[in-house]
Enzyme design. Sequence first.
Site, PDB file in Angstrom:
ATOM      1  N   ILE A  19      -6.288 -19.527  34.128  1.00  0.00           N
ATOM      2  CA  ILE A  19      -7.670 -19.052  34.245  1.00  0.00           C
ATOM      3  C   ILE A  19      -7.696 -17.594  34.691  1.00  0.00           C
ATOM      4  CG2 ILE A  19      -9.859 -19.335  35.487  1.00  0.00           C
ATOM      5  CD1 ILE A  19      -9.200 -22.333  35.733  1.00  0.00           C
ATOM      6  N   ALA A  20      -6.867 -17.270  35.693  1.00  0.00           N
ATOM      7  CA  ALA A  20      -6.904 -15.924  36.288  1.00  0.00           C
ATOM      8  C   ALA A  20      -6.583 -14.831  35.275  1.00  0.00           C
ATOM      9  CB  ALA A  20      -5.931 -15.854  37.461  1.00  0.00           C
ATOM     10  N   ASP A  65       1.870 -13.940  48.294  1.00  0.00           N
ATOM     11  CA  ASP A  65       1.376 -15.278  47.974  1.00  0.00           C
ATOM     12  C   ASP A  65       0.336 -15.671  49.019  1.00  0.00           C
ATOM     13  OD1 ASP A  65       2.603 -16.703  50.218  1.00  0.00           O
ATOM     14  OD2 ASP A  65       4.507 -16.483  49.162  1.00  0.00           O
ATOM     15  N   LEU A  66      -0.223 -16.860  48.878  1.00  0.00           N
ATOM     16  CA  LEU A  66      -1.363 -17.250  49.710  1.00  0.00           C
ATOM     17  C   LEU A  66      -1.008 -17.451  51.172  1.00  0.00           C
ATOM     18  CD1 LEU A  66      -3.170 -19.762  47.325  1.00  0.00           C
ATOM     19  CD2 LEU A  66      -3.617 -17.331  47.659  1.00  0.00           C
ATOM     20  N   LYS A 171      -8.093 -29.560  47.125  1.00  0.00           N
ATOM     21  CA  LYS A 171      -9.212 -28.776  46.612  1.00  0.00           C
ATOM     22  C   LYS A 171     -10.501 -29.070  47.379  1.00  0.00           C
ATOM     23  CE  LYS A 171      -8.098 -26.058  43.124  1.00  0.00           C
ATOM     24  NZ  LYS A 171      -8.311 -24.609  43.247  1.00  0.00           N
TER      25      LYS A 171
END
Length: 327
Positions: A19-20, A65-66, A171
């Site tokens: 998606i990104a 990264d996150l 999520k």
Amino acid sequence: MERKAEKERVCVTGAGGYIASWVVKFLLSKGYIVHGTVRDPSDEKNSHLKKLEKALENLQLFKTDLLDYEGLCAAFAGCSGVLHVASPVPIGPISNPENFTQEELIEPAVVGTRNVLSACEKAKVKKVVVVSSAGAVAVTPNRPKDRPMDEECWSDLEYCKATQNYYCLAKTIAESEALEHTKKSELNIVTVCPSFVFGPMLQSTMNGSCLLLLSFMKDGGESVKNIVYPVVDVRDVAESILLAYENPDAVGRYICSAHSIQAQALAEKLKSMYPNYNYPKSYIEDEKDVELSSEKLQSLGWKYRPLEETLVDAVRNYEENGFLVEH
């Protein structure tokens, strides 16, 4: 959506993902200066980003990264907006669920989102769009029987745990925390919840939802559950993320889903267009019906393309990349 008159900086997390990558492409085409976070800018799997139109002058990739708070702060510096798309998606069965859930799914999704929001505050970012999932909406034993599921619906955390649906658990926690964060922060936070995402890939490596579509055409399974798939085109998801970012009226969460189709109907539609692939041989009826409403997103002006267009563009893309070979 209006073209930006001045160059505005926006950061996309997990920029090399399915998606990104489309989000980055659309941002560049609209004249934004784009920062993108990736684990390794020199990795071949991110090379497609550098080939995008206007990437040479307007795209900068950041190695982070996150779970790297300082790295996120560096990537967000000077940005007025952050589009938080990065999140791990499991592909195939999980061999060690206990270890996988905590270290590979829940921590990056939940702690990662906390880090993103904290880094946004430090960088004085004005608006954040967090990409969640319809998996944070629909995984519950108590679905409404008489109406589609909307933004008021949330997945049941205990039910996610009981059914070992750790992706949806992660999520749901991450999105609910993000929206809760708006109550104690000046950050403008909007969330988008896509359903199953199909369509052409810009990246060279397969992702979970593309593998799902491929499985209908390659695996030729003896029996497949005839479940209902709510689906949406990857390009329409990317447009919804930009819409949520650019539209000042956007508030709260938005379900992003265009069509609902049963597995058998999907396979038959594909077979009618592409008869020379290996389709499932039979179907097991399944009563778990999911109907999602994107009315709220459509009220912002979001539009979606026909399912046939998504399937044709996806299959052409898979064939060109060697993922599909006719028998």
